[in-house]
Design a protein around this motif. Structure first.
Motif, PDB file in Angstrom:
ATOM      1  N   ASP A  74      12.643  15.852  -8.050  1.00  0.00           N
ATOM      2  CA  ASP A  74      13.178  14.751  -8.855  1.00  0.00           C
ATOM      3  C   ASP A  74      13.685  13.580  -8.028  1.00  0.00           C
ATOM      4  O   ASP A  74      13.671  12.448  -8.485  1.00  0.00           O
ATOM      5  N   ASP A  75      14.148  13.843  -6.812  1.00  0.00           N
ATOM      6  CA  ASP A  75      14.768  12.784  -6.014  1.00  0.00           C
ATOM      7  C   ASP A  75      13.781  11.966  -5.187  1.00  0.00           C
ATOM      8  O   ASP A  75      14.178  11.086  -4.437  1.00  0.00           O
ATOM      9  N   ARG A  76      12.489  12.196  -5.336  1.00  0.00           N
ATOM     10  CA  ARG A  76      11.486  11.453  -4.563  1.00  0.00           C
ATOM     11  C   ARG A  76      11.279  10.063  -5.161  1.00  0.00           C
ATOM     12  O   ARG A  76      11.101   9.911  -6.370  1.00  0.00           O
ATOM     13  N   PRO A  77      11.317   9.005  -4.314  1.00  0.00           N
ATOM     14  CA  PRO A  77      11.082   7.644  -4.816  1.00  0.00           C
ATOM     15  C   PRO A  77       9.724   7.492  -5.504  1.00  0.00           C
ATOM     16  O   PRO A  77       9.589   6.733  -6.460  1.00  0.00           O
ATOM     17  N   ALA A  78       8.719   8.220  -5.013  1.00  0.00           N
ATOM     18  CA  ALA A  78       7.381   8.137  -5.618  1.00  0.00           C
ATOM     19  C   ALA A  78       7.423   8.561  -7.082  1.00  0.00           C
ATOM     20  O   ALA A  78       6.674   8.053  -7.910  1.00  0.00           O
ATOM     21  N   ARG A  79       8.297   9.479  -7.398  1.00  0.00           N
ATOM     22  CA  ARG A  79       8.409   9.958  -8.773  1.00  0.00           C
ATOM     23  C   ARG A  79       8.971   8.872  -9.684  1.00  0.00           C
ATOM     24  O   ARG A  79       8.467   8.642 -10.789  1.00  0.00           O
ATOM     25  N   ALA A  80       9.993   8.166  -9.213  1.00  0.00           N
ATOM     26  CA  ALA A  80      10.594   7.098 -10.021  1.00  0.00           C
ATOM     27  C   ALA A  80       9.590   5.977 -10.262  1.00  0.00           C
ATOM     28  O   ALA A  80       9.477   5.469 -11.389  1.00  0.00           O
ATOM     29  N   LEU A  81       8.864   5.590  -9.237  1.00  0.00           N
ATOM     30  CA  LEU A  81       7.870   4.529  -9.389  1.00  0.00           C
ATOM     31  C   LEU A  81       6.772   4.953 -10.356  1.00  0.00           C
ATOM     32  O   LEU A  81       6.344   4.186 -11.214  1.00  0.00           O
ATOM     33  N   THR A  82       6.333   6.192 -10.244  1.00  0.00           N
ATOM     34  CA  THR A  82       5.285   6.685 -11.134  1.00  0.00           C
ATOM     35  C   THR A  82       5.768   6.723 -12.578  1.00  0.00           C
ATOM     36  O   THR A  82       5.005   6.398 -13.500  1.00  0.00           O
ATOM     37  N   ASP A  83       7.025   7.088 -12.787  1.00  0.00           N
ATOM     38  CA  ASP A  83       7.593   7.056 -14.147  1.00  0.00           C
ATOM     39  C   ASP A  83       7.502   5.656 -14.736  1.00  0.00           C
ATOM     40  O   ASP A  83       7.142   5.477 -15.904  1.00  0.00           O
ATOM     41  N   LEU A  84       7.828   4.651 -13.928  1.00  0.00           N
ATOM     42  CA  LEU A  84       7.752   3.264 -14.402  1.00  0.00           C
ATOM     43  C   LEU A  84       6.319   2.870 -14.735  1.00  0.00           C
ATOM     44  O   LEU A  84       6.064   2.224 -15.749  1.00  0.00           O
ATOM     45  N   ILE A  85       5.393   3.268 -13.891  1.00  0.00           N
ATOM     46  CA  ILE A  85       3.981   2.949 -14.130  1.00  0.00           C
ATOM     47  C   ILE A  85       3.499   3.616 -15.414  1.00  0.00           C
ATOM     48  O   ILE A  85       2.791   3.009 -16.212  1.00  0.00           O
ATOM     49  N   LEU A  86       3.907   4.859 -15.628  1.00  0.00           N
ATOM     50  CA  LEU A  86       3.497   5.562 -16.848  1.00  0.00           C
ATOM     51  C   LEU A  86       4.114   4.930 -18.100  1.00  0.00           C
ATOM     52  O   LEU A  86       3.458   4.843 -19.138  1.00  0.00           O
ATOM     53  N   ARG A 117      -2.389   4.950  -8.039  1.00  0.00           N
ATOM     54  CA  ARG A 117      -1.114   5.678  -8.049  1.00  0.00           C
ATOM     55  C   ARG A 117      -1.354   7.183  -7.935  1.00  0.00           C
ATOM     56  O   ARG A 117      -0.631   7.881  -7.217  1.00  0.00           O
ATOM     57  N   LEU A 118      -2.372   7.683  -8.631  1.00  0.00           N
ATOM     58  CA  LEU A 118      -2.693   9.109  -8.560  1.00  0.00           C
ATOM     59  C   LEU A 118      -3.052   9.498  -7.127  1.00  0.00           C
ATOM     60  O   LEU A 118      -2.596  10.534  -6.631  1.00  0.00           O
ATOM     61  N   ASP A 119      -3.826   8.662  -6.459  1.00  0.00           N
ATOM     62  CA  ASP A 119      -4.195   8.948  -5.070  1.00  0.00           C
ATOM     63  C   ASP A 119      -2.966   8.976  -4.172  1.00  0.00           C
ATOM     64  O   ASP A 119      -2.815   9.867  -3.341  1.00  0.00           O
ATOM     65  N   ARG A 120      -2.074   8.001  -4.333  1.00  0.00           N
ATOM     66  CA  ARG A 120      -0.852   7.969  -3.509  1.00  0.00           C
ATOM     67  C   ARG A 120       0.039   9.169  -3.809  1.00  0.00           C
ATOM     68  O   ARG A 120       0.624   9.759  -2.905  1.00  0.00           O
ATOM     69  N   LEU A 121       0.152   9.515  -5.063  1.00  0.00           N
ATOM     70  CA  LEU A 121       1.000  10.641  -5.439  1.00  0.00           C
ATOM     71  C   LEU A 121       0.411  11.959  -4.941  1.00  0.00           C
ATOM     72  O   LEU A 121       1.133  12.830  -4.453  1.00  0.00           O
ATOM     73  N   THR A 122      -0.901  12.085  -5.025  1.00  0.00           N
ATOM     74  CA  THR A 122      -1.564  13.289  -4.516  1.00  0.00           C
ATOM     75  C   THR A 122      -1.351  13.403  -3.011  1.00  0.00           C
ATOM     76  O   THR A 122      -1.064  14.481  -2.491  1.00  0.00           O
ATOM     77  N   GLU A 123      -1.455  12.281  -2.316  1.00  0.00           N
ATOM     78  CA  GLU A 123      -1.217  12.268  -0.872  1.00  0.00           C
ATOM     79  C   GLU A 123       0.228  12.647  -0.562  1.00  0.00           C
ATOM     80  O   GLU A 123       0.496  13.435   0.343  1.00  0.00           O
ATOM     81  N   ALA A 124       1.185  12.107  -1.321  1.00  0.00           N
ATOM     82  CA  ALA A 124       2.599  12.431  -1.110  1.00  0.00           C
ATOM     83  C   ALA A 124       2.871  13.901  -1.392  1.00  0.00           C
ATOM     84  O   ALA A 124       3.631  14.552  -0.672  1.00  0.00           O
ATOM     85  N   THR A 125       2.239  14.434  -2.412  1.00  0.00           N
ATOM     86  CA  THR A 125       2.414  15.852  -2.747  1.00  0.00           C
ATOM     87  C   THR A 125       1.860  16.730  -1.632  1.00  0.00           C
ATOM     88  O   THR A 125       2.486  17.711  -1.237  1.00  0.00           O
ATOM     89  N   THR A 126       0.709  16.351  -1.097  1.00  0.00           N
ATOM     90  CA  THR A 126       0.100  17.114  -0.005  1.00  0.00           C
ATOM     91  C   THR A 126       0.991  17.082   1.226  1.00  0.00           C
ATOM     92  O   THR A 126       1.225  18.120   1.858  1.00  0.00           O
ATOM     93  N   ARG A 127       1.521  15.911   1.562  1.00  0.00           N
ATOM     94  CA  ARG A 127       2.422  15.808   2.720  1.00  0.00           C
ATOM     95  C   ARG A 127       3.670  16.646   2.507  1.00  0.00           C
ATOM     96  O   ARG A 127       4.148  17.301   3.425  1.00  0.00           O
TER      97      ARG A 127
END
Length: 143
Positions: A74-86, A117-127
């Motif tokens: 929940d505390d990942r910045p990528a999650r907050a940005l993705t919420d806004l995009i959605l 965004r999906l590509d960036r989020l997938t990359e962040a999840t993998t990292r």
């Protein structure tokens, strides 16, 4: 041969969740639509049909994006940005379709943004998964 068909009732989207996105066809359509320099001279019904296709594509990618976001803490910045995009995606997809180049290109841009965004989020999840050491069977976690 019979002309019957079966109507599929899947209100929870379980079948859709198991099917991979047809990314290549989505991206080809997006590229073609965004390549229009000006009005290509299609009929309004054609624009409307393309906008419907892109709307379905956007909903499918947004579904995968929602699935991917739940794999991040929940505390990942990528999650907050993705919420806004959605949220923005949902607002834009509820706008009525117009039989115009502008509407179709707007939907194409939305699909492209969602894939990025999906590509960036997938990359962040993998990292993130690579940074967390795997646990051994029977481990109860850090003490």
């Amino acid at each position: 041969m019979s002309d019957t068909h079966i109507v599929l009732h899947d209100p929870d989207g379980r079948i859709e969740a198991e099917l991979p996105l047809d990314r290549r066809s989505h991206k080809c359509l997006v590229k073609a639509v965004l390549a229009w320099g000006s009005d290509p001279g299609l009929h309004d019904a054609d624009y409307h049909q393309i906008a419907l296709q892109l709307t379905g594509d956007a909903r499918a990618v947004a579904h995968d994006l929602r699935t991917a976001i739940h794999q991040l803490p929940d505390d990942r910045p990528a999650r907050a940005l993705t919420d806004l995009i959605l949220e923005d995606t949902e607002r834009r997809l509820t706008a009525p379709l117009r039989g115009s180049v502008r509407c179709v290109q707007g939907r194409a841009l939305l699909v492209r943004t969602l894939y990025e965004r999906l590509d960036r989020l997938t990359e962040a999840t993998t990292r993130h998964e690579e940074a967390v050491p795997p646990t051994e069977p029977g481990d109860v976690g850090p003490q």
